[in-house]
Every structure is written in structure tokens, then in C-alpha cells.
Design an enzyme around this catalytic site. Structure first.
Site, PDB file in Angstrom:
ATOM      1  N   GLU A   1      -5.281  -8.688   0.525  1.00 58.12           N
ATOM      2  CA  GLU A   1      -5.961  -8.364   1.787  1.00 58.12           C
ATOM      3  C   GLU A   1      -7.422  -8.106   1.495  1.00 58.12           C
ATOM      4  OE1 GLU A   1      -4.500  -5.105   4.209  1.00 58.12           O
ATOM      5  OE2 GLU A   1      -2.435  -5.716   3.826  1.00 58.12           O
TER       6      GLU A   1
ATOM      7  N   GLU B   1       0.798  -1.228   0.000  1.00 61.10           N
ATOM      8  CA  GLU B   1       0.000   0.000   0.000  1.00 61.10           C
ATOM      9  C   GLU B   1       0.833   1.282   0.000  1.00 61.10           C
ATOM     10  OE1 GLU B   1      -2.815  -0.255   3.220  1.00 61.10           O
ATOM     11  OE2 GLU B   1      -3.913  -1.893   2.284  1.00 61.10           O
TER      12      GLU B   1
HETATM   13  O1  IFM Z   1      -4.499  -3.066   8.942  1.00 67.14           O
HETATM   14  C1  IFM Z   1      -4.423  -2.607   7.645  1.00 67.14           C
HETATM   15  C2  IFM Z   1      -3.206  -3.153   6.943  1.00 67.14           C
HETATM   16  O2  IFM Z   1      -2.036  -2.835   7.596  1.00 67.14           O
HETATM   17  C3  IFM Z   1      -3.113  -2.570   5.556  1.00 67.14           C
HETATM   18  N1  IFM Z   1      -4.336  -2.724   4.826  1.00 67.14           N
HETATM   19  C4  IFM Z   1      -5.555  -2.324   5.496  1.00 67.14           C
HETATM   20  C5  IFM Z   1      -5.639  -2.989   6.841  1.00 67.14           C
HETATM   21  C6  IFM Z   1      -6.960  -2.569   7.529  1.00 67.14           C
HETATM   22  O3  IFM Z   1      -6.982  -1.199   7.679  1.00 67.14           O
END
Ligand code: IFM
Length: 455
Positions: free
Chosen positions: A351, A166
Site C-alpha cells: 500500500e 497492519e
Molecule cells: O485505508 C487504510 C487501509 O485500510 C490500511 N492502510 C492505510 C490506509 C490509509 O489510511
């Protein structure tokens, strides 16, 4: 599902990140990171929470491995903490820190679980921040050194690597909005940070490919959202184009060799810190990781400096404990969009998850029906994208267990396993059991159906 859409090696996994779970902030020579520093800024993190202990995973790796086995995942996405490997972000290797990940990789392989490390998940060594952090070009070169170290140490056993997680959050939330580490608010710094993060990815990928003994598969993880205008007005339509540029295209375009989108270069009005030779930025990806949480609906708002748009709630939408809209079709949309517009050879949902106000019974068990539904609906949405031709090769639920949710502290719980922070006991929630069943059923399903059985 078509056979092409469901390769037999489909990855079913869960994801975590070092700072959010490890704790042991100073153990075995670990150096501080920007999140250790940010946690010390008064009021920066809800409840004054810190990562000092977190889920104590550095010491309780055995418990985490037991959970992974119990769920039956075939891949574990975790991140390595740069400041455990090089406490100041450069210089000699801190052997005890590296040994920890070395052991994890061995243990995972022994358990039949693919180790899938991410080299950078927001925890920049503080010493590098003091020298300018991601705003400074040198940080990208230091990252490449670190990537080379990791590839030499683990590349005989790790086949797939993610460089960064990210970059949007590091650049925009950390340097423009200032809501998260390193807590800066400066457009020029943010744009330069975004450039250097992508440069770090390119140089890091080069280092991984050069240093790993066996040819690795290298990718990056971006968080994407489908963007919609809140109305049919021309202003809102243009606001949505800018929002899409800021959230999605700013990352996707350069990562696919198209350079930075010119409309956004004009919106930001900042010269990019490009130097001759940066063509490496266009290095091909072996896979793209996509983190999906919610879609965004936007309106034009001239009060918002530079970007001129603002996100607004979707009327009547179901939302999680963080007020994020629950919208599974958005996952289908982003996967199909990337597949069609960019032609990326391989996509992983790296994710996907949701925070809810969990209530545990006396045994620590949580009947988390909302999270379970979220999980099933999003797996179905991923299946729909695969059926329509997106090359989706894996799904990772966020997260293995409850953990430190950055500036929100420990209150939002994303885990498929509950963590009792008093005792550090982990207990699989209903969602964790459901995921285990889904994975087991997918493994038994005929090959052509493996990634997408209804649960
Ligand atoms: O916890 C975070 C993660 O570190 C990165 N992606 C989003 C998740 C939820 O906010």
C-alpha cells in the site's frame, strides 16, 4: 536497474479492503464485524458514516473489474470478509459469501489479473469480539480455521496470500489508543492482542500451506515508518528508539524469527501470553508486504504513559488532507532497512497512497495533480531502493477508488478513481490514467528496466 531487482513478473497493482468498499452489510448471510459495531458508537466515526453501503462493491464487482482492466494492473490486492465466510467467526461455511470471492478469483484470472487476497483487514466478526477478540488466544485458532477454509476453496487458483493487514493498527490503534475498532484502551489487552495477531499469522500461514492444493506463497503486511528524533538530545534519541520499537521492530523482529524485542518487552512491562509450541511464530515468510505512508518525527514526552514519546510535525513539511507528511525518500529507507537488517527474501509495497481534497468537474473527473505527483515520486523512491539492492517485487497503489477511511469516514479520498457516493459512478482520476500509462510503459520497457521507468 539491475536485472535481479526487476524480475519479469513484477506486480503492478492496486489495493482495497472488504469493509472499506463492499457495503451489503447483511446480504447473503454476512455477519456483523467490529467495524459495523464501532460505526454505531456515537461520535466514533466522522459524520456518523458507516460501511452499510460504502462503494457498493459487493454488488458492483463488475464495475471494479472494469476499472482494474482499464488501469492495466496485473495484480489486485483485496481482502475477504471473514464474517461473510463464517458469520460468527467459527462454524460452518456460509456458501453465498464464499461464492462471491470464488467468482472474483475466476473473473480476475480471466482478465489476466492475479488475485492477491488478504484474509484479515481489520473486520473481526463481532461474535469473536464478544469472546475477547484478539485479546483471547482462541481467536488465533479460529483465524487458522478460516484460513484453511479459504485455502481449500480458492487455493487451486490463488497462489499468493496475505494473512493479516497492519497488525499494528488492530493492536495499537484498536486496543491501546482506542481511536478505531474495537475502541479499547488497555495496555495489557493491546500487548496480548499484538501477540495473538502474530500467532494468528503463524497458524494461518501453516493452515494455508497445509490446505492449499498447490504450494502457496504466504506473507503478512505491516505498516512501517522511518523514525527520527526531533532534536539531537539524548532524550529524543531514546524516544526515537522506543518509537521504532513500537512501530517497526515489535513486528519485524518476531516475523523474522528473532522473538519480540527485549527493550520493548521492558518498556511495556507486560508478560507475553506465550505458550509452549509458539515457536511457530518464527515460521519463515515467503514475502513481506510493506505499507508506507509517512515518516515519523518524535520527541520525548514523560506525560505519555508507558511509551514516553509523541509524534511532532516536521517543520515546513508538505502534508496531505490527513496532515500526513509527504516524504517519498522514507519509502526507499524502509525498503532498504528491511532488506539489509532482516534479509527478507521478497518485499512488496502493498500500500502507498495519499488523501487530498479532490474537486470533481461536472463529468466527475478529478485532475488530482498532488496525488499524481505523490504516486510518481513514490514509484521513483521504490525504484531507488531496488537499484540499491532491495528485493522489491511489486507495488500496489492505495487505493483502486475512494472508500471508507475508517474513523475518518468518507471525507478523505485516497482513490485513483473517484466514487460519486450518490450514484456510485466510478471515474478514473488523472492519477489513475497516469498509473495506467506507467504500467503500460513498464511492460514495454526492457526487462532490466521494468520496475522503474520514469513517468
Ligand atoms: O485505508 C487504510 C487501509 O485500510 C490500511 N492502510 C492505510 C490506509 C490509509 O489510511
Amino acid at each position: 536497474m539491475t536485472t535481479e531487482a526487476t524480475p519479469p513478473d513484477f506486480r503492478w497493482g492496486v489495493a482495497t479492503s472488504s469493509f472499506q468498499i463492499e457495503g451489503s452489510a447483511t446480504r447473503d448471510g454476512r455477519g456483523p464485524s467490529i467495524w459495523d459495531d464501532f460505526c454505531r458508537v456515537p461520535e466514533a466515526v466522522a459524520g456518523g458514516d458507516t460501511g452499510e453501503v460504502a462503494c457498493d462493491s459487493y454488488l458492483r464487482w463488475g464495475d471494479d473489474l472494469a476499472l482494474l482492466r482499464r488501469m492495466g494492473v496485473n495484480s489486485y490486492r483485496f481482502s475477504t470478509a471473514w464474517s461473510r465466510i463464517q458469520p460468527t467467526g467459527s462454524g460452518p461455511v456460509n456458501r453465498p459469501g464464499l461464492d462471491h470471492y470464488d467468482r472474483m478469483v475466476d473473473d480476475l484470472l480471466e482478465a489476466g489479473i492475479e488475485p492477491f487476497p488478504t484474509l484479515y483487514h481489520w473486520d473481526l466478526p463481532s461474535a469473536l469480539q464478544h469472546e475477547g477478540g484478539w485479546v483471547a488466544r482462541d481467536t488465533a485458532h479460529r483465524f487458522a480455521d478460516y484460513a484453511g477454509i479459504m485455502a481449500e476453496a480458492l487455493g487451486d487458483r490463488v497462489r499468493r496470500w496475505t494473512t493479516l493487514n497492519e497488525p499494528l493498527c488492530s493492536a495499537w490503534i484498536g486496543h491501546l489508543e482506542g481511536r478505531m475498532a474495537p475502541g479499547l484502551r488497555d495496555l495489557r489487552g493491546a500487548v496480548h492482542a499484538s501477540y495473538h495477531l502474530l500467532l494468528a499469522h503463524a497458524l494461518g500461514a501453516e493452515a494455508l500451506r497445509a490446505s492449499a492444493p498447490a504450494t502457496p506463497s504466504v506473507g503478512i503486511v505491516v505498516n512501517l515508518s522511518p523514525i527520527e528524533p526531533a532534536s539531537g538530545s539524548e532524550e529524543d534519541r531514546l524516544a526515537a528508539v522506543r518509537a521504532d520499537g513500537h512501530v517497526n521492530r515489535w513486528w519485524l523482529d518476531p516475523l523474522h524469527g528473532r522473538g519480540f524485542p527485549q527493550d520493548m518487552v521492558e518498556v511495556y512491562g507486560i508478560d507475553l501470553p506465550a505458550e509452549p509450541g509458539d515457536e511457530a511464530l518464527a515460521a519463515p515468510l515467503d514475502f513481506l508486504g510493506i505499507n508506507y505512508y509517512f515518516r515519523q518525527r518524535v520527541v520525548a514526552d514523560p506525560q505519555i504513559a508507558t511509551l514516553g514519546f509523541r509524534q511532532v510535525p516536521v517543520p515546513g513539511a508538505r502534508t496531505t488532507a490527513l496532515d500526513w507528511e509527504v516524504h517519498p525518500p522514507g519509502l526507499t529507507d524502509v525498503l532498504l532497512r528491511v532488506a539489509k537488517e532482516y534479509g527478507t527474501p521478497s518485499l512488496l509495497v502493498t500500500e502507498n497512497g495519499s488523501a487530498w481534497d479532490d474537486e470533481a468537474d461536472d463529468d466527475g473527473y478529478v485532475a488530482d495533480h498532488e496525488r499524481t505527483q505523490f504516486l510518481c515520486d513514490h514509484v521513483a523512491a521504490m525504484r531507488s531502493a531496488a537499484e540499491q539492492g532491495a528485493p522489491v517485487h511489486g507495488y500496489y497503489a492505495w487505493s483502486l477508488m475512494d472508500n471508507f477511511e475508517w474513523a475518518y469516514g468518507y471525507r478523505p479520498r485516497f482513490g485513483l478513481a473517484r466514487v460519486d457516493y450518490g450514484t456510485q459512478r466510478r471515474t478514473l482520476k488523472l492519477s489513475g490514467h497516469t498509473y495506467a500509462r506507467l504500467i503500460a510503459e513498464a511492460a514495454e520497457a526492457p526487462a532490466a528496466d521494468r520496475a522503474g521507468r520514469e513517468v
